[in-house]
Design a protein around this motif. Structure first.
Motif, PDB file in Angstrom:
ATOM      1  N   ALA A  76       0.826  -1.217   0.000  1.00  0.00           N
ATOM      2  CA  ALA A  76       0.000   0.000   0.000  1.00  0.00           C
ATOM      3  C   ALA A  76       0.864   1.272   0.000  1.00  0.00           C
ATOM      4  O   ALA A  76       0.506   2.274  -0.614  1.00  0.00           O
ATOM      5  N   ARG A  77       2.026   1.200   0.666  1.00  0.00           N
ATOM      6  CA  ARG A  77       2.920   2.372   0.710  1.00  0.00           C
ATOM      7  C   ARG A  77       3.455   2.773  -0.661  1.00  0.00           C
ATOM      8  O   ARG A  77       3.885   3.897  -0.856  1.00  0.00           O
ATOM      9  N   LEU A  78       3.453   1.844  -1.611  1.00  0.00           N
ATOM     10  CA  LEU A  78       3.961   2.146  -2.959  1.00  0.00           C
ATOM     11  C   LEU A  78       2.889   2.765  -3.861  1.00  0.00           C
ATOM     12  O   LEU A  78       3.150   3.116  -4.998  1.00  0.00           O
ATOM     13  N   ILE A  79       1.653   2.836  -3.327  1.00  0.00           N
ATOM     14  CA  ILE A  79       0.536   3.251  -4.178  1.00  0.00           C
ATOM     15  C   ILE A  79       0.217   4.725  -3.978  1.00  0.00           C
ATOM     16  O   ILE A  79      -0.048   5.155  -2.861  1.00  0.00           O
ATOM     17  N   PRO A  80       0.270   5.525  -5.052  1.00  0.00           N
ATOM     18  CA  PRO A  80      -0.020   6.951  -4.922  1.00  0.00           C
ATOM     19  C   PRO A  80      -1.509   7.217  -4.678  1.00  0.00           C
ATOM     20  O   PRO A  80      -2.347   6.340  -4.937  1.00  0.00           O
ATOM     21  N   ALA A  81      -1.806   8.405  -4.174  1.00  0.00           N
ATOM     22  CA  ALA A  81      -3.192   8.778  -3.863  1.00  0.00           C
ATOM     23  C   ALA A  81      -4.047   8.752  -5.133  1.00  0.00           C
ATOM     24  O   ALA A  81      -3.564   9.066  -6.218  1.00  0.00           O
ATOM     25  N   ASP A  82      -5.314   8.354  -4.960  1.00  0.00           N
ATOM     26  CA  ASP A  82      -6.305   8.395  -6.041  1.00  0.00           C
ATOM     27  C   ASP A  82      -5.877   7.546  -7.242  1.00  0.00           C
ATOM     28  O   ASP A  82      -6.040   7.940  -8.401  1.00  0.00           O
ATOM     29  N   ALA A  83      -5.328   6.359  -6.951  1.00  0.00           N
ATOM     30  CA  ALA A  83      -4.809   5.501  -8.016  1.00  0.00           C
ATOM     31  C   ALA A  83      -5.901   4.614  -8.617  1.00  0.00           C
ATOM     32  O   ALA A  83      -6.897   4.304  -7.961  1.00  0.00           O
ATOM     33  N   ALA A  84      -5.669   4.231  -9.871  1.00  0.00           N
ATOM     34  CA  ALA A  84      -6.521   3.236 -10.531  1.00  0.00           C
ATOM     35  C   ALA A  84      -5.754   1.933 -10.596  1.00  0.00           C
ATOM     36  O   ALA A  84      -4.611   1.905 -11.040  1.00  0.00           O
ATOM     37  N   ARG A  94     -10.619 -12.133  -5.292  1.00  0.00           N
ATOM     38  CA  ARG A  94     -10.183 -12.393  -3.920  1.00  0.00           C
ATOM     39  C   ARG A  94      -8.883 -11.669  -3.576  1.00  0.00           C
ATOM     40  O   ARG A  94      -8.742 -11.083  -2.507  1.00  0.00           O
ATOM     41  N   LYS A  95      -7.907 -11.730  -4.490  1.00  0.00           N
ATOM     42  CA  LYS A  95      -6.603 -11.112  -4.220  1.00  0.00           C
ATOM     43  C   LYS A  95      -6.684  -9.596  -4.315  1.00  0.00           C
ATOM     44  O   LYS A  95      -6.095  -8.881  -3.508  1.00  0.00           O
ATOM     45  N   ALA A  96      -7.434  -9.108  -5.299  1.00  0.00           N
ATOM     46  CA  ALA A  96      -7.596  -7.655  -5.453  1.00  0.00           C
ATOM     47  C   ALA A  96      -8.213  -7.048  -4.196  1.00  0.00           C
ATOM     48  O   ALA A  96      -7.819  -5.962  -3.756  1.00  0.00           O
ATOM     49  N   ARG A  97      -9.163  -7.762  -3.611  1.00  0.00           N
ATOM     50  CA  ARG A  97      -9.823  -7.255  -2.408  1.00  0.00           C
ATOM     51  C   ARG A  97      -8.828  -7.003  -1.275  1.00  0.00           C
ATOM     52  O   ARG A  97      -8.993  -6.083  -0.476  1.00  0.00           O
ATOM     53  N   MET A  98      -7.806  -7.848  -1.206  1.00  0.00           N
ATOM     54  CA  MET A  98      -6.826  -7.680  -0.125  1.00  0.00           C
ATOM     55  C   MET A  98      -6.076  -6.363  -0.301  1.00  0.00           C
ATOM     56  O   MET A  98      -5.799  -5.656   0.675  1.00  0.00           O
ATOM     57  N   LEU A  99      -5.745  -6.013  -1.548  1.00  0.00           N
ATOM     58  CA  LEU A  99      -5.073  -4.737  -1.792  1.00  0.00           C
ATOM     59  C   LEU A  99      -6.035  -3.575  -1.588  1.00  0.00           C
ATOM     60  O   LEU A  99      -5.672  -2.544  -1.017  1.00  0.00           O
ATOM     61  N   LEU A 100      -7.271  -3.739  -2.039  1.00  0.00           N
ATOM     62  CA  LEU A 100      -8.253  -2.661  -1.902  1.00  0.00           C
ATOM     63  C   LEU A 100      -8.507  -2.344  -0.429  1.00  0.00           C
ATOM     64  O   LEU A 100      -8.663  -1.181  -0.049  1.00  0.00           O
ATOM     65  N   GLU A 101      -8.529  -3.397   0.397  1.00  0.00           N
ATOM     66  CA  GLU A 101      -8.756  -3.177   1.823  1.00  0.00           C
ATOM     67  C   GLU A 101      -7.582  -2.458   2.471  1.00  0.00           C
ATOM     68  O   GLU A 101      -7.759  -1.596   3.329  1.00  0.00           O
ATOM     69  N   ALA A 102      -6.359  -2.806   2.031  1.00  0.00           N
ATOM     70  CA  ALA A 102      -5.162  -2.221   2.649  1.00  0.00           C
ATOM     71  C   ALA A 102      -4.836  -0.841   2.089  1.00  0.00           C
ATOM     72  O   ALA A 102      -4.117  -0.074   2.728  1.00  0.00           O
ATOM     73  N   ALA A 103      -5.316  -0.546   0.892  1.00  0.00           N
ATOM     74  CA  ALA A 103      -4.915   0.695   0.218  1.00  0.00           C
ATOM     75  C   ALA A 103      -6.121   1.522  -0.215  1.00  0.00           C
ATOM     76  O   ALA A 103      -6.555   1.462  -1.367  1.00  0.00           O
ATOM     77  N   PRO A 104      -6.643   2.332   0.720  1.00  0.00           N
ATOM     78  CA  PRO A 104      -7.768   3.198   0.343  1.00  0.00           C
ATOM     79  C   PRO A 104      -7.367   4.242  -0.713  1.00  0.00           C
ATOM     80  O   PRO A 104      -8.236   4.889  -1.310  1.00  0.00           O
ATOM     81  N   ALA A 105      -6.042   4.352  -0.968  1.00  0.00           N
ATOM     82  CA  ALA A 105      -5.581   5.264  -2.031  1.00  0.00           C
ATOM     83  C   ALA A 105      -6.099   4.820  -3.400  1.00  0.00           C
ATOM     84  O   ALA A 105      -6.175   5.614  -4.331  1.00  0.00           O
TER      85      ALA A 105
END
Ligand code: TRP
Length: 323
Positions: A76-84, A94-105
């Motif tokens: 999540a720390r590597l993901i910039p704000a308001d990212a697509a 299933r896997k995407a959800r784990m990133l979406l939960e950790a990275a509200p960016a």
């Protein structure tokens, strides 16, 4: 559906059938015989694949999930704000959800898949569970160019390609895919990618030839599909699943071996099999951190981080693409 849409739909199906018939005939005419793994995933094939991911011997899914779980905050720390986030070949989210939960960016999610049914279903469920997320599914073959939805234009981009799917490409196609992803995602983008690592052949062989025979059924289902859709005469009892690690080429090879001398009819043609002759159905290439890093560097990407499970079986890597 209007009459016109119905006709167009039927023509699209005829076209898909014709392409399937053409590919199968060409593949079985080759020496050695081969079939494209993209045809594994009819309804039964997709269900069997889901079962494979839950087998005790099939470690990749479990390992990757554990890595994503443990390191979601680092990613999540590597993901910039308001990212697509653009996921190549999404299938289950299933896997995407784990990133979406950790990275509200991540404020927009673009799953790309050729199978529209699962794509739309998963998109609906995701919208329900992440009401603030813009969910923009794209029905396309992710290995070719496709139009990115408008929601993505103004946002920084994150590519997501889990499941060691890149391992199912020949190395030069894997490199070509990485270049394609770099050009689609653009300068300043990040790619999170799952890679299965080189390891003990015993562990690899078991993962692709499980005791319960689910992978065998998955492989043989390709022949059942050809029988059904292309009017073929494969006797499923006289072909057997073969999977083994080819150490020199660092890949699992999956084949369907003919148990005897026989002739099979497919789409109005006949194909002869020697006893023991195989149809090569898929490869699953394994990489080391170094071998994958070298390929990434040669394809427009710089490795910036890599995470592994405790056994060192699987690797999730973050790659960055500058202009
Ligand atoms: N890409 C994964 C792998 O190679 C999943 C996969 C694709 C797979 N085709 C398969 C797993 C066939 C088992 C059998 O492991």
């Amino acid at each position: 559906m209007t009459m016109h849409a119905q006709t167009a739909h039927r023509h699209a199906l005829d076209f898909a059938d014709a392409a399937f018939a053409h590919d199968v005939v060409a593949g079985l005419s080759g020496k050695p015989k081969r079939l494209s793994p993209k045809y594994f995933y009819d309804e039964t094939g997709s269900q069997l694949f889901e079962q494979i991911t839950q087998l005790p011997e099939y470690y990749p899914t479990r390992c990757e999930l554990s890595i994503l779980q443990r390191h979601a905050a680092d990613i999540a720390r590597l993901i910039p704000a308001d990212a697509a986030m653009i996921e190549f070949g999404s299938g289950s989210t299933r896997k995407a959800r784990m990133l979406l939960e950790a990275a509200p960016a991540i404020t927009a999610y673009v799953p790309v898949d050729i199978s529209s049914e699962m794509l739309m279903q998963e998109a609906r469920e995701l919208k329900r569970d992440f009401p603030r997320l813009a969910v923009c599914p794209v029905e396309a073959d992710f290995t070719g160019p496709f139009r990115l939805p408008r929601a993505v234009a103004s946002r920084p981009r994150l590519g997501f390609f889990p499941g060691s799917t890149i391992g199912n490409f020949e190395p030069h196609d894997a490199a070509a895919f990485l270049r394609h992803a770099a050009s689609m995602l653009g300068g300043g983008s990040t790619l999170i990618i799952g890679i299965d690592l080189v390891k003990d052949a015993k562990v690899l062989n078991a993962a692709y030839d499980d005791a319960a025979g689910v992978t065998a059924r998955f492989n043989l289902n390709l022949l059942a599909r050809i029988n059904r859709e292309l009017n073929a005469s494969f006797d499923l009892e006289s072909f057997s699943h073969q999977a083994f690690y080819n150490t020199e080429r660092r890949r699992i090879e999956m084949h369907l071996a003919s148990c005897k001398r026989q002739r099979v009819r497919v789409a109005g043609r006949s194909f002869d099999f020697r006893a023991g002759e195989t149809i090569h159905t898929e490869n699953s290439y394994k990489y080391t951190r170094e071998s994958f890093g070298a390929m990434a560097r040669g394809s427009g990407w710089t490795p910036v981080a890599a995470w592994s499970d405790l056994q060192g079986y699987f690797s999730v890597q973050a790659l960055a693409h500058q202009d």
